[in-house]
Design a protein around this motif. Structure first.
Motif, short mmCIF file in Angstrom:
data_model
loop_
_atom_site.label_atom_id
_atom_site.label_comp_id
_atom_site.label_asym_id
_atom_site.label_seq_id
_atom_site.Cartn_x
_atom_site.Cartn_y
_atom_site.Cartn_z
N ALA A 1 34.92 44.51 50.24
CA ALA A 1 34.15 44.79 49.02
C ALA A 1 32.82 44.05 49.02
CB ALA A 1 34.98 44.39 47.79
N GLU A 2 32.86 42.79 49.47
CA GLU A 2 31.61 42.02 49.55
C GLU A 2 30.67 42.64 50.58
OE1 GLU A 2 30.65 39.69 47.72
OE2 GLU A 2 32.36 38.68 46.83
N MET A 3 31.23 43.08 51.71
CA MET A 3 30.40 43.70 52.73
C MET A 3 29.77 44.99 52.22
SD MET A 3 30.10 42.04 55.59
CE MET A 3 29.72 43.34 56.75
N ARG A 4 30.55 45.80 51.50
CA ARG A 4 29.99 47.05 50.95
C ARG A 4 28.87 46.75 49.96
NH1 ARG A 4 35.63 48.50 50.39
NH2 ARG A 4 36.26 49.90 52.09
N ARG A 5 29.06 45.72 49.14
CA ARG A 5 28.02 45.37 48.18
C ARG A 5 26.74 44.94 48.88
NH1 ARG A 5 25.93 41.11 45.24
NH2 ARG A 5 27.13 39.56 46.40
N LEU A 6 26.86 44.12 49.93
CA LEU A 6 25.67 43.68 50.66
C LEU A 6 25.00 44.85 51.37
CD1 LEU A 6 23.86 41.39 51.62
CD2 LEU A 6 25.43 41.02 53.53
#
Length: 398
Positions: free
Chosen positions: A235-240
């Motif tokens: 989820a953090e990777m998708r946000r970045l």
């Protein structure tokens, strides 16, 4: 001694001048009447010499001017040739344009003084208006070409200076762009490390534990933690990635982590560190009425706590990890204390980039940062990360 090699354009000018002078000489077109040397062939000597100096007008301007002056003076004692006079004016012009800076400054003044001197001497000698006419002609042959050359040279130097300034401006702009790109890459690297390292460290530790301990309950618990952290990390990777792909301003701004989310962060750390015997506590001494901190300061404090907890999960032995927050009128103090010593069982490798990223974050805000072993109240060694961040956002002094 190596003779200067004439420029091809100068050779063309010299050839045209010599050919024109020979044509005028062949038709008997002269500038003056009979002089001391009345033979027709004597006019050719200054003509040939001046044409030779024209060939050297760019490669040896001082020599061309000196010899050309002698040739024009000798031409006055012959029938005279208009081509010799015209080539002399070009030699004077070239001496100013292509000569040394010192020559370019002196020649206009010298020719002006010579023109004035000739006019005054002839006025005293002849005492009629013809002296003024000769003075004007002398100025047209020497002073005006020199003045024109000075104007042309000044314009060329101004254009060259403008070109150099434009190149320097372009170079500085390119350097600023490169520095901006490097700064942005460093910021992205810090964000990526801080967002994902915590989840990947927990995955690495629990997967190692699941492989080393062949128990169904332990394996199930480890897989549960691994799944939770992998989902959160994705989820953090998708946000970045979404932030990096978004080139416009239509998307809604992403939520910036703040200190109000520390409880959830520590709760996650408790889950990830339970199998390693780690306990986590939050000691927040800030008052609820305190003025809200700027978003960059809260983000830096949050990331420092997050990275410190990640390092504790990777390296700290069993014990209590304490997160301490304090706030005064000028600064926010963040201190994370964790057990220090050899850790039994599986541990995740470290590269040291986390400490570098924390130090960079603090330096960008103009704060203070230190990390290293420190004794606690009982005399035992602990690992302490301490950061003092300004309560108001500012840039560090150069």
């Amino acid at each position: 001694m190596r003779l200067p090699r004439p420029h091809r354009d100068d050779l063309l000018i010299a050839f045209i001048g010599l050919a024109g002078g020979l044509v005028m000489w062949s038709f008997g077109l002269y500038v003056t009447g009979d002089r001391v040397f009345g033979e027709r062939w004597a006019t050719l000597i200054p003509l040939v010499v001046m044409a030779a100096m024209e060939a050297l007008r760019r490669t040896a301007p001082r020599t061309a001017l000196f010899v050309g002056t002698l040739a024009i003076a000798a031409d006055q004692f012959t029938h005279g040739n208009l081509a010799t006079v015209l080539m002399f004016t070009d030699v004077v012009y070239a001496a100013v344009v292509y000569g040394t800076p010192t020559s370019a400054r002196r020649i206009p003044y010298t020719t002006g003084l010579v023109t004035v001197a000739i006019t005054v001497v002839l006025l005293i000698w002849w005492q009629n208006a013809l002296a003024l006419l000769v003075g004007v002609l002398s100025g047209m042959l020497s002073f005006l070409p020199a003045l024109t050359g000075a104007i042309v040279r000044n314009h060329r130097e101004a254009a060259e200076g403008a070109r150099l300034r434009a190149e320097q401006t372009a170079l500085l702009a390119e350097m600023d762009r490169a520095q901006a790109v490097l700064a942005e890459r460093a910021r992205m690297a810090r964000e990526l490390h801080d967002m994902v390292a915590n989840h990947l460290s927990a995955i690495a530790i629990h997967s190692t534990a699941a492989l080393s301990i062949d128990e169904e309950a332990t394996t199930r618990q480890a897989l549960t933690v691994i799944r939770e952290n992998s989902v959160a990390g994705l989820a953090e990777m998708r946000r970045l990635i979404g932030l990096l792909r978004d080139s416009g301003g239509d998307a809604e701004p992403a939520a910036v982590p703040r200190l109000s989310g520390l409880e959830a962060l520590i709760a996650q750390a408790r889950t990830n560190g339970a199998s390693s015997g780690l306990r986590f506590a939050l000691d927040d001494t800030r008052t609820e009425t305190a003025e809200q901190l700027p978003a960059p300061v809260e983000l830096a404090a949050y990331r420092i706590v997050q990275e410190s907890l990640t390092n504790a999960l990777k390296h700290a032995p069993a014990g209590t990890v304490t997160v301490f927050l304090a706030r005064d009128a000028r600064a926010l103090t963040v201190r994370v204390t964790s057990p220090f010593g050899d850790r039994p069982g599986p541990r995740a490798p470290g590269s040291g980039s986390g400490l570098v990223g924390m130090r960079e974050r603090v330096q960008l805000l103009g704060g203070e940062f230190d990390a290293g072993p420190a004794p606690d109240g009982d005399g035992r060694k602990t690992w302490q990360v301490r950061a003092v961040l300004p309560a108001e956002e500012r840039t560090p002094e150069a």
